[in-house]
Scaffold this motif. Structure first.
Motif, PDB file in Angstrom:
ATOM      1  N   VAL A 200     108.936  19.018-139.142  1.00  0.00           N
ATOM      2  CA  VAL A 200     108.383  18.925-137.793  1.00  0.00           C
ATOM      3  C   VAL A 200     107.237  19.925-137.714  1.00  0.00           C
ATOM      4  CG1 VAL A 200     108.856  19.202-135.327  1.00  0.00           C
ATOM      5  CG2 VAL A 200     110.636  18.280-136.850  1.00  0.00           C
ATOM      6  N   THR A 201     106.013  19.418-137.555  1.00  0.00           N
ATOM      7  CA  THR A 201     104.836  20.284-137.500  1.00  0.00           C
ATOM      8  C   THR A 201     104.091  20.083-136.185  1.00  0.00           C
ATOM      9  OG1 THR A 201     103.338  18.702-138.567  1.00  0.00           O
ATOM     10  CG2 THR A 201     104.593  20.166-140.020  1.00  0.00           C
ATOM     11  N   LEU A 202     103.422  21.142-135.756  1.00  0.00           N
ATOM     12  CA  LEU A 202     102.618  21.071-134.543  1.00  0.00           C
ATOM     13  C   LEU A 202     101.319  20.340-134.853  1.00  0.00           C
ATOM     14  CD1 LEU A 202     103.103  24.730-133.262  1.00  0.00           C
ATOM     15  CD2 LEU A 202     104.497  22.707-132.778  1.00  0.00           C
ATOM     16  N   ARG A 203     101.015  19.334-134.057  1.00  0.00           N
ATOM     17  CA  ARG A 203      99.824  18.506-134.296  1.00  0.00           C
ATOM     18  C   ARG A 203      98.551  19.348-134.320  1.00  0.00           C
ATOM     19  NH1 ARG A 203      98.121  13.380-133.800  1.00  0.00           N
ATOM     20  NH2 ARG A 203     100.033  12.559-132.943  1.00  0.00           N
ATOM     21  N   GLU A 204      98.410  20.273-133.387  1.00  0.00           N
ATOM     22  CA  GLU A 204      97.181  21.029-133.243  1.00  0.00           C
ATOM     23  C   GLU A 204      96.911  21.979-134.409  1.00  0.00           C
ATOM     24  OE1 GLU A 204      96.010  23.770-129.737  1.00  0.00           O
ATOM     25  OE2 GLU A 204      96.124  21.702-128.966  1.00  0.00           O
ATOM     26  N   SER A 205      97.952  22.664-134.873  1.00  0.00           N
ATOM     27  CA  SER A 205      97.747  23.696-135.893  1.00  0.00           C
ATOM     28  C   SER A 205      98.304  23.339-137.274  1.00  0.00           C
ATOM     29  CB  SER A 205      98.409  25.002-135.443  1.00  0.00           C
ATOM     30  OG  SER A 205      99.811  24.821-135.361  1.00  0.00           O
ATOM     31  N   GLY A 206      99.193  22.341-137.327  1.00  0.00           N
ATOM     32  CA  GLY A 206      99.852  22.009-138.587  1.00  0.00           C
ATOM     33  C   GLY A 206     100.996  22.945-138.932  1.00  0.00           C
ATOM     34  N   THR A 207     101.321  23.873-138.051  1.00  0.00           N
ATOM     35  CA  THR A 207     102.383  24.843-138.288  1.00  0.00           C
ATOM     36  C   THR A 207     103.734  24.155-138.393  1.00  0.00           C
ATOM     37  OG1 THR A 207     101.145  26.502-137.059  1.00  0.00           O
ATOM     38  CG2 THR A 207     103.498  26.919-137.382  1.00  0.00           C
ATOM     39  N   LEU A 208     104.508  24.539-139.399  1.00  0.00           N
ATOM     40  CA  LEU A 208     105.849  23.994-139.592  1.00  0.00           C
ATOM     41  C   LEU A 208     106.794  24.679-138.612  1.00  0.00           C
ATOM     42  CD1 LEU A 208     107.842  22.231-141.187  1.00  0.00           C
ATOM     43  CD2 LEU A 208     107.977  24.065-142.865  1.00  0.00           C
ATOM     44  N   ALA A 209     107.448  23.883-137.752  1.00  0.00           N
ATOM     45  CA  ALA A 209     108.303  24.429-136.702  1.00  0.00           C
ATOM     46  C   ALA A 209     109.779  24.111-136.905  1.00  0.00           C
ATOM     47  CB  ALA A 209     107.853  23.907-135.337  1.00  0.00           C
ATOM     48  N   GLY A 210     110.091  23.049-137.666  1.00  0.00           N
ATOM     49  CA  GLY A 210     111.496  22.675-137.805  1.00  0.00           C
ATOM     50  C   GLY A 210     111.705  21.518-138.748  1.00  0.00           C
ATOM     51  N   VAL A 211     112.910  20.984-138.679  1.00  0.00           N
ATOM     52  CA  VAL A 211     113.333  19.873-139.526  1.00  0.00           C
ATOM     53  C   VAL A 211     114.186  18.929-138.690  1.00  0.00           C
ATOM     54  CG1 VAL A 211     115.362  21.165-140.330  1.00  0.00           C
ATOM     55  CG2 VAL A 211     114.533  19.230-141.676  1.00  0.00           C
ATOM     56  N   VAL A 212     114.086  17.651-138.959  1.00  0.00           N
ATOM     57  CA  VAL A 212     114.964  16.644-138.356  1.00  0.00           C
ATOM     58  C   VAL A 212     115.205  15.579-139.414  1.00  0.00           C
ATOM     59  CG1 VAL A 212     113.044  15.337-137.307  1.00  0.00           C
ATOM     60  CG2 VAL A 212     115.342  15.131-136.358  1.00  0.00           C
ATOM     61  N   ASN A 213     116.419  15.028-139.433  1.00  0.00           N
ATOM     62  CA  ASN A 213     116.712  14.026-140.460  1.00  0.00           C
ATOM     63  C   ASN A 213     117.668  12.964-139.960  1.00  0.00           C
ATOM     64  OD1 ASN A 213     119.434  14.923-140.703  1.00  0.00           O
ATOM     65  ND2 ASN A 213     118.802  16.518-142.119  1.00  0.00           N
ATOM     66  N   LEU A 214     117.801  11.947-140.771  1.00  0.00           N
ATOM     67  CA  LEU A 214     118.870  10.949-140.668  1.00  0.00           C
ATOM     68  C   LEU A 214     119.549  10.981-142.026  1.00  0.00           C
ATOM     69  CD1 LEU A 214     117.009   7.994-138.916  1.00  0.00           C
ATOM     70  CD2 LEU A 214     118.648   9.580-137.879  1.00  0.00           C
ATOM     71  N   HIS A 215     120.847  11.200-142.042  1.00  0.00           N
ATOM     72  CA  HIS A 215     121.570  11.296-143.306  1.00  0.00           C
ATOM     73  C   HIS A 215     122.886  10.539-143.188  1.00  0.00           C
ATOM     74  CE1 HIS A 215     124.304  14.430-141.696  1.00  0.00           C
ATOM     75  NE2 HIS A 215     123.246  14.750-140.967  1.00  0.00           N
ATOM     76  N   GLY A 216     123.630  10.469-144.273  1.00  0.00           N
ATOM     77  CA  GLY A 216     124.881   9.714-144.248  1.00  0.00           C
ATOM     78  C   GLY A 216     124.644   8.257-143.907  1.00  0.00           C
ATOM     79  N   VAL A 217     123.553   7.712-144.390  1.00  0.00           N
ATOM     80  CA  VAL A 217     123.172   6.339-144.071  1.00  0.00           C
ATOM     81  C   VAL A 217     124.237   5.370-144.602  1.00  0.00           C
ATOM     82  CG1 VAL A 217     121.461   4.518-144.525  1.00  0.00           C
ATOM     83  CG2 VAL A 217     120.716   6.878-144.035  1.00  0.00           C
ATOM     84  N   ASP A 218     124.709   4.510-143.729  1.00  0.00           N
ATOM     85  CA  ASP A 218     125.685   3.476-144.067  1.00  0.00           C
ATOM     86  C   ASP A 218     125.035   2.125-143.763  1.00  0.00           C
ATOM     87  OD1 ASP A 218     127.763   1.613-144.159  1.00  0.00           O
ATOM     88  OD2 ASP A 218     129.228   2.993-143.287  1.00  0.00           O
ATOM     89  N   GLU A 219     124.437   1.531-144.789  1.00  0.00           N
ATOM     90  CA  GLU A 219     123.707   0.273-144.592  1.00  0.00           C
ATOM     91  C   GLU A 219     124.622  -0.865-144.170  1.00  0.00           C
ATOM     92  OE1 GLU A 219     120.297  -0.804-147.126  1.00  0.00           O
ATOM     93  OE2 GLU A 219     120.883   0.953-148.326  1.00  0.00           O
ATOM     94  N   ALA A 220     125.837  -0.894-144.682  1.00  0.00           N
ATOM     95  CA  ALA A 220     126.762  -1.975-144.348  1.00  0.00           C
ATOM     96  C   ALA A 220     127.063  -2.020-142.854  1.00  0.00           C
ATOM     97  CB  ALA A 220     128.057  -1.824-145.144  1.00  0.00           C
ATOM     98  N   HIS A 221     127.082  -0.854-142.225  1.00  0.00           N
ATOM     99  CA  HIS A 221     127.420  -0.791-140.802  1.00  0.00           C
ATOM    100  C   HIS A 221     126.238  -0.358-139.935  1.00  0.00           C
ATOM    101  CE1 HIS A 221     131.545  -1.607-141.814  1.00  0.00           C
ATOM    102  NE2 HIS A 221     131.458  -0.686-142.759  1.00  0.00           N
ATOM    103  N   CYS A 222     125.059  -0.252-140.546  1.00  0.00           N
ATOM    104  CA  CYS A 222     123.815   0.051-139.830  1.00  0.00           C
ATOM    105  C   CYS A 222     123.911   1.334-138.995  1.00  0.00           C
ATOM    106  CB  CYS A 222     123.396  -1.115-138.948  1.00  0.00           C
ATOM    107  SG  CYS A 222     123.161  -2.658-139.849  1.00  0.00           S
ATOM    108  N   CYS A 223     124.417   2.389-139.621  1.00  0.00           N
ATOM    109  CA  CYS A 223     124.542   3.646-138.890  1.00  0.00           C
ATOM    110  C   CYS A 223     124.151   4.826-139.769  1.00  0.00           C
ATOM    111  CB  CYS A 223     125.951   3.819-138.325  1.00  0.00           C
ATOM    112  SG  CYS A 223     127.256   3.849-139.550  1.00  0.00           S
ATOM    113  N   ALA A 224     123.891   5.940-139.099  1.00  0.00           N
ATOM    114  CA  ALA A 224     123.528   7.182-139.777  1.00  0.00           C
ATOM    115  C   ALA A 224     123.866   8.334-138.850  1.00  0.00           C
ATOM    116  CB  ALA A 224     122.041   7.199-140.115  1.00  0.00           C
ATOM    117  N   GLU A 225     123.725   9.540-139.371  1.00  0.00           N
ATOM    118  CA  GLU A 225     123.928  10.757-138.600  1.00  0.00           C
ATOM    119  C   GLU A 225     122.601  11.510-138.572  1.00  0.00           C
ATOM    120  OE1 GLU A 225     126.765  14.759-138.659  1.00  0.00           O
ATOM    121  OE2 GLU A 225     127.254  13.064-139.966  1.00  0.00           O
ATOM    122  N   THR A 226     122.379  12.274-137.527  1.00  0.00           N
ATOM    123  CA  THR A 226     121.183  13.095-137.448  1.00  0.00           C
ATOM    124  C   THR A 226     121.568  14.564-137.362  1.00  0.00           C
ATOM    125  OG1 THR A 226     119.055  13.456-136.344  1.00  0.00           O
ATOM    126  CG2 THR A 226     120.945  13.023-134.914  1.00  0.00           C
TER     127      THR A 226
END
Length: 187
Positions: free
Chosen positions: A73-99
């Motif tokens: 996650v970066t700030l548009r104006e400065s490009g500074t890295l501010a954080g992280v966000v993800n989707l993990h534990g992807v289960d394609e059979a049941h179309c779900c994930a965790e964030t």
């Protein structure tokens, strides 16, 4: 489902991109090496920059996988890295994930994480085809609960003694949002 890996996402104030090899110091000093940032995470803070570098190299190696969804996650104006966000534990059979997500304390309180998570949810539901995205929050993490609720998540229950943290077992709250609910939220 149409999993295409971690693609760039943009919002009014943010650019969500893949991590880069040079991001390790910002990750370490921003949240991964900070006790105050890891208090409600199921893992302990990195003890040294090298540990963060190893974790980052693992992420970089996984970007070729279509179900590896990890954004810087970066700030548009400065490009500074501010954080992280993800989707993990992807289960394609049941179309779900965790964030999960983390944000450097310097950028908290400005609505950046709900903005970033909202972009990831739009991607997850509209482009990747998820039906359900959930999150586990260690009991007591009121800030994370606010982020989830702003993005339309509902509390579904308690995962009793789910994590071992600081030598004790801690409950986690289970939250989730469905594609149909998120569509209603974003209108």
């Amino acid at each position: 489902m149409k999993l295409q890996g971690t693609v760039p996402l943009e919002t009014g104030r943010l650019v969500l991109r893949r991590f880069l090899p040079g991001d390790a110091p910002a990750v370490f000093h921003g949240w991964a090496g900070r006790e105050d940032c890891c208090r409600y995470l199921p893992w302990e803070p990195c003890a040294a920059l090298q540990e963060t570098q190893v974790r980052l190299e693992n992420w970089l190696g996984r970007y070729a996988e279509p179900d590896f969804l990890q954004w810087a996650v970066t700030l548009r104006e400065s490009g500074t890295l501010a954080g992280v966000v993800n989707l993990h534990g992807v289960d394609e059979a049941h179309c779900c994930a965790e964030t999960s997500y983390a944000l450097s304390p310097a950028y908290r309180g400005a609505g950046l994480m709900p903005e970033a998570l909202g972009a990831v949810l739009r991607f997850g539901f509209a482009q990747a085809g998820f039906n359900r995205i959930c999150a586990e929050v260690l009991a007591g993490n009121a800030a994370s609960v606010r982020v989830l609720e702003k993005c339309g998540f509902r509390r579904e229950g308690i995962l009793r003694r789910r994590y071992r943290k600081d030598g004790c077992f801690a409950d986690a709250w289970l939250y989730a949002v469905l594609s149909s609910e998120f569509s209603d939220q974003s209108k």
